[in-house]
Design a protein around this motif. Structure first.
Motif, PDB file in Angstrom:
ATOM      1  N   GLY A 102      -3.185  -6.480  -7.370  1.00 12.38           N
ATOM      2  CA  GLY A 102      -2.697  -7.290  -8.483  1.00 12.38           C
ATOM      3  C   GLY A 102      -1.296  -6.947  -8.934  1.00 12.38           C
ATOM      4  N   GLN A 105       2.239  -7.323  -6.463  1.00 13.47           N
ATOM      5  CA  GLN A 105       2.997  -8.572  -6.384  1.00 13.47           C
ATOM      6  C   GLN A 105       4.082  -8.667  -7.469  1.00 13.47           C
ATOM      7  OE1 GLN A 105       0.218 -11.918  -6.289  1.00 13.47           O
ATOM      8  NE2 GLN A 105      -1.404 -10.535  -5.629  1.00 13.47           N
ATOM      9  N   LEU A 106       3.998  -7.765  -8.467  1.00 15.30           N
ATOM     10  CA  LEU A 106       4.886  -7.869  -9.623  1.00 15.30           C
ATOM     11  C   LEU A 106       5.908  -6.747  -9.720  1.00 15.30           C
ATOM     12  CD1 LEU A 106       2.165  -8.787 -12.313  1.00 15.30           C
ATOM     13  CD2 LEU A 106       3.538 -10.339 -10.911  1.00 15.30           C
ATOM     14  N   GLU A 280       4.265 -13.201 -19.841  1.00 15.75           N
ATOM     15  CA  GLU A 280       4.234 -13.811 -18.511  1.00 15.75           C
ATOM     16  C   GLU A 280       3.535 -12.891 -17.518  1.00 15.75           C
ATOM     17  OE1 GLU A 280       7.269 -15.428 -15.005  1.00 15.75           O
ATOM     18  OE2 GLU A 280       8.058 -14.774 -16.950  1.00 15.75           O
ATOM     19  N   SER A 281       3.857 -11.591 -17.578  1.00 17.94           N
ATOM     20  CA  SER A 281       3.207 -10.626 -16.690  1.00 17.94           C
ATOM     21  C   SER A 281       1.720 -10.514 -17.002  1.00 17.94           C
ATOM     22  CB  SER A 281       3.875  -9.250 -16.821  1.00 17.94           C
ATOM     23  OG  SER A 281       5.228  -9.308 -16.424  1.00 17.94           O
ATOM     24  N   TRP A 282       1.378 -10.547 -18.278  1.00 15.77           N
ATOM     25  CA  TRP A 282      -0.031 -10.484 -18.662  1.00 15.77           C
ATOM     26  C   TRP A 282      -0.786 -11.682 -18.104  1.00 15.77           C
ATOM     27  CZ3 TRP A 282      -1.998  -7.926 -23.664  1.00 15.77           C
ATOM     28  CH2 TRP A 282      -1.367  -6.681 -23.841  1.00 15.77           C
ATOM     29  N   GLY A 283      -0.162 -12.844 -18.143  1.00 13.64           N
ATOM     30  CA  GLY A 283      -0.804 -14.029 -17.595  1.00 13.64           C
ATOM     31  C   GLY A 283      -1.044 -13.902 -16.103  1.00 13.64           C
ATOM     32  N   ARG A 284      -0.083 -13.309 -15.398  1.00 12.18           N
ATOM     33  CA  ARG A 284      -0.243 -13.146 -13.954  1.00 12.18           C
ATOM     34  C   ARG A 284      -1.252 -12.040 -13.628  1.00 12.18           C
ATOM     35  NH1 ARG A 284       5.593 -13.001 -11.149  1.00 12.18           N
ATOM     36  NH2 ARG A 284       4.239 -13.077  -9.303  1.00 12.18           N
ATOM     37  N   LEU A 285      -1.450 -11.115 -14.558  1.00 10.18           N
ATOM     38  CA  LEU A 285      -2.424 -10.041 -14.345  1.00 10.18           C
ATOM     39  C   LEU A 285      -3.850 -10.457 -14.725  1.00 10.18           C
ATOM     40  CD1 LEU A 285      -0.561  -6.861 -15.687  1.00 10.18           C
ATOM     41  CD2 LEU A 285      -1.151  -7.367 -13.309  1.00 10.18           C
ATOM     42  N   THR A 288      -6.569 -10.600 -12.017  1.00 12.82           N
ATOM     43  CA  THR A 288      -6.925  -9.248 -11.579  1.00 12.82           C
ATOM     44  C   THR A 288      -7.791  -8.557 -12.616  1.00 12.82           C
ATOM     45  OG1 THR A 288      -4.834  -9.089 -10.385  1.00 12.82           O
ATOM     46  CG2 THR A 288      -6.007  -7.036 -10.796  1.00 12.82           C
ATOM     47  N   GLU A 430      -8.635 -10.452  -4.366  1.00  8.29           N
ATOM     48  CA  GLU A 430      -8.927 -11.279  -5.539  1.00  8.29           C
ATOM     49  C   GLU A 430      -9.369 -12.683  -5.135  1.00  8.29           C
ATOM     50  OE1 GLU A 430      -5.668 -11.299  -8.258  1.00  8.29           O
ATOM     51  OE2 GLU A 430      -5.351  -9.160  -8.060  1.00  8.29           O
ATOM     52  N   ASN A 431      -8.568 -13.330  -4.296  1.00 10.29           N
ATOM     53  CA  ASN A 431      -8.917 -14.672  -3.849  1.00 10.29           C
ATOM     54  C   ASN A 431     -10.192 -14.659  -3.021  1.00 10.29           C
ATOM     55  OD1 ASN A 431      -6.639 -15.807  -5.058  1.00 10.29           O
ATOM     56  ND2 ASN A 431      -5.369 -15.415  -3.263  1.00 10.29           N
TER      57      ASN A 431
END
Length: 609
Positions: A102, A105-106, A280-285, A288, A430-431
């Motif tokens: 997770g 990627q960031l 924004e990072s929280w949304g992408r996390l 995960t 994850e996917n």
């Protein structure tokens, strides 16, 4: 206020506190015998957790001390709040892989941003699990069926194992989230293998396998007591760490292109940390965090229930969610990363004699002492040894037997397992688990959309009615009695309606239709409408609609509608036998039996339904 009322009020606070903090319950009766078991278990788990914690932190892309930090306050919090007396919480391989997948990627592995995102992820997991516990939403893990979880676990173990080969081989390859790219990079780097690193890592693997597979048998044959066998077989990781570190230090293997080591590990307890980064990072996390929350809880509750049942103890699933969630919040504020209950350490904790959550607290104290005083000893610790610890620990996660067993028992579940395994390797952890859960739901809907429907008849002179295709039973040409082995809902009502109409069309002499609802636990609005249409169609064809063996909760809902009035209360029966009896259809009554006057022969006389 009366004296009795005062006593009642005084009795409430302890009960409330015991529900909020389960440790209140076992602390009241804590004694020396329990302390002895907890001390031994706490010591053994600490010996395991020190190298595992550092190894799993590296797997997650974090500095090794992060794994140690995640093994202090979270363990104390869970020891006080958890209802399992033997669950060992801390860093685990599965969650570490999800963290790396997770956050990788960031941010760059090991960077300040990466560490900050790990804290944010622990915070999100803690909030999600705590809220799930308070909302009693633990049922959400049911969407991860056992085949899906088994496929995910096995595939994750394969990815973890391959990800550690670079440390065992001493090669440098780019970080990648793709399993197939990882295999390609490893294949291309085989020409640059560091043979000294491979020797150190290979020796560590063999040593760990010896402790895991063969040492116990040798110790038992030598007559050693079981109380000593357990501790001695679980110190393999510590022995590997000590010997590997000593070898690198004594022979100077770490210089130049030599063996890569952990390096300087900061001494002292972690300071107060806080989750940062933007929304924004929280949304992408978030995906995960959800995956870790569900998978981590599933792993914890399964082993907690299994171990509790062996001692006839009770585990409260919702309180477990709260306890693990708060443990993750503790990891957030003390420099850690997401934690959960580990299967292998929990089993060791149980076998070593842990009696209460004090064992977890003792483990935390010993880890804290290690962080305070022993971290300089890890400077020359080879990364290959930590990789060996991970590889040997995850070998048992690859469950080929489960795939074979599941495939033999149920091809659909076997397909779910295999599809999840392949998806995790192909599209990531994850996917992959998301796809596996989705496939599990799709297969469930598909399976329940075509429920088993049996035409039944009377078994001998009994009051038992069984499938005409499996048993020699007695039937009557003017009666069609069917049993549907599934709850009725929107996905299967059309199948039921079509099936009944076909059976009626094949039996022109039928005057009575009996729907046996002994296996029906629920009828939704779509199914009710379908039953009403079916009833109307049968009435137009001159056939009476009857219900038999309807369960109480189902009948309660039907009584709230006009359906019962339409079919008539006189056509509802407590059992199939009562319905047949009311229609006067026993063989001794003239003209009531079927035309042959004999039971209908079965196609198969085994496997009763």
């Amino acid at each position: 206020m009366t004296e009795n009322e005062s006593l009642k009020l005084n009795a409430h606070p302890p009960a409330i506190w015991q529900r909020v903090i389960p440790a209140v319950g076992w602390l009241r009766t804590y004694d020396r015998n329990q302390l002895t078991g907890d001390l031994l278990a706490g010591l053994i788990v600490a010996i395991m957790l020190v190298p595992q914690g550092m190894a799993y932190a590296l797997l997650a892309g974090l500095p090794p001390q992060t794994g140690l930090y995640a093994s202090i306050l979270p363990l104390i919090l869970y020891g006080l709040l958890g209802t399992s007396r033997t669950l060992a919480v801390g860093p685990v391989a599965m969650v570490s892989l999800l963290v790396a997948s997770g956050i990788g990627q960031l941010a760059e592995s090991g960077s300040d941003l990466y560490i900050q995102l790990a804290l944010s992820l622990a915070f999100m997991v803690g909030i999600i699990q705590t809220l799930m516990g308070f909302l009693r939403a633990g049922f959400l893990v049911n969407f991860l069926s056992h085949p899906v979880l088994s496929g995910f676990t096995s595939a994750a173990a394969v990815i973890i194992g391959f990800s550690q080969l670079k440390h065992l081989l001493g090669v440098k390859i780019p970080s990648t989230e793709s399993f197939f790219e990882l295999v390609g990079e490893l294949t291309g780097a085989l020409g640059g293998v560091n043979w000294i690193t491979l020797g150190v890592g290979g020796a560590a693997v063999l040593l760990l396998l010896f402790f895991k597979k063969w040492l116990a048998a040798l110790l038992r044959r030598s007559g050693l007591s079981e109380t000593l066998v357990i501790p001695l077989t679980k110190i393999g990781p510590l022995v590997a760490v000590v010997l590997g570190t000593a070898a690198v230090w004594l022979f100077g293997l770490h210089g130049g292109p030599g063996v890569r080591v952990v390096g300087n590990v900061p001494a002292g307890l972690p300071g107060l940390t806080w989750p940062g980064s933007g929304l924004e990072s929280w949304g992408r996390l978030l995906p995960t965090a959800l995956a870790i929350s569900l998978v981590g809880y599933m792993e914890s509750i399964s082993v907690a229930k299994s171990l509790a049942s062996k001692r006839r103890e009770k585990v409260e699933p919702d309180q477990e969610l709260i306890a693990i969630g708060i443990a993750n919040l503790g990891a957030t504020f003390t420099g850690g990363y997401p934690v959960t209950g580990g299967i292998s350490r929990s089993v060791v904790n149980f076998s070593a004699g842990a009696r209460t959550g004090m064992a977890s607290i003792i483990t935390a104290v010993l880890i804290a002492a290690t962080v305070l005083f022993l971290t300089p000893l890890f400077t020359y610790l080879p990364q290959a040894v930590l990789a060996a610890v991970i590889v040997v620990a995850i070998v048992d996660m690859i469950d080929v037997k489960m795939l074979v067993k599941t495939w033999r028992y149920n091809k659909v579940d076997g397909l779910s397992l295999a599809a999840t395994f392949a998806a995790v390797l192909a599209v990531g952890v994850e996917n992959g688990i998301l796809l596996g859960a989705l496939l599990s739901i799709i297969f469930y809907v598909w399976r329940t959309s075509t429920p088993h429907i049996a035409v039944v008849g009377r078994l001998g002179d009994s009051e038992i009615y069984r499938n005409v295709e499996r048993h020699p039973v007695q039937t009557w040409e003017h009666i069609l009695a069917i049993r549907v082995d599934e709850s009725l809902y929107f996905a299967n009502t059309r199948h039921l309606e079509n099936h009944v109409r076909r059976l009626v069309a094949e039996r022109p002499a039928v005057k009575h239709f009996i729907l046996i609802a002994s296996a029906v636990n629920f009828i939704d609005a779509s199914a009710l409408e379908s039953l009403e249409l079916l009833h109307e169609g049968l009435v137009e064809a001159g056939i009476t609609f009857h219900l038999a063996a309807v369960k109480g909760p189902v009948m309660d809902r039907l009584l709230k509608t006009g359906f019962i009035g339409k079919i008539g209360r006189e056509n509802i029966f407590e059992s199939t036998h009562e319905a047949i009896q009311a229609l006067g259809c026993f063989a001794e009554e003239a003209g009531a039996a079927n035309s042959a006057g004999q039971p209908v022969p079965s196609r198969q006389k085994s496997n009763p339904v």
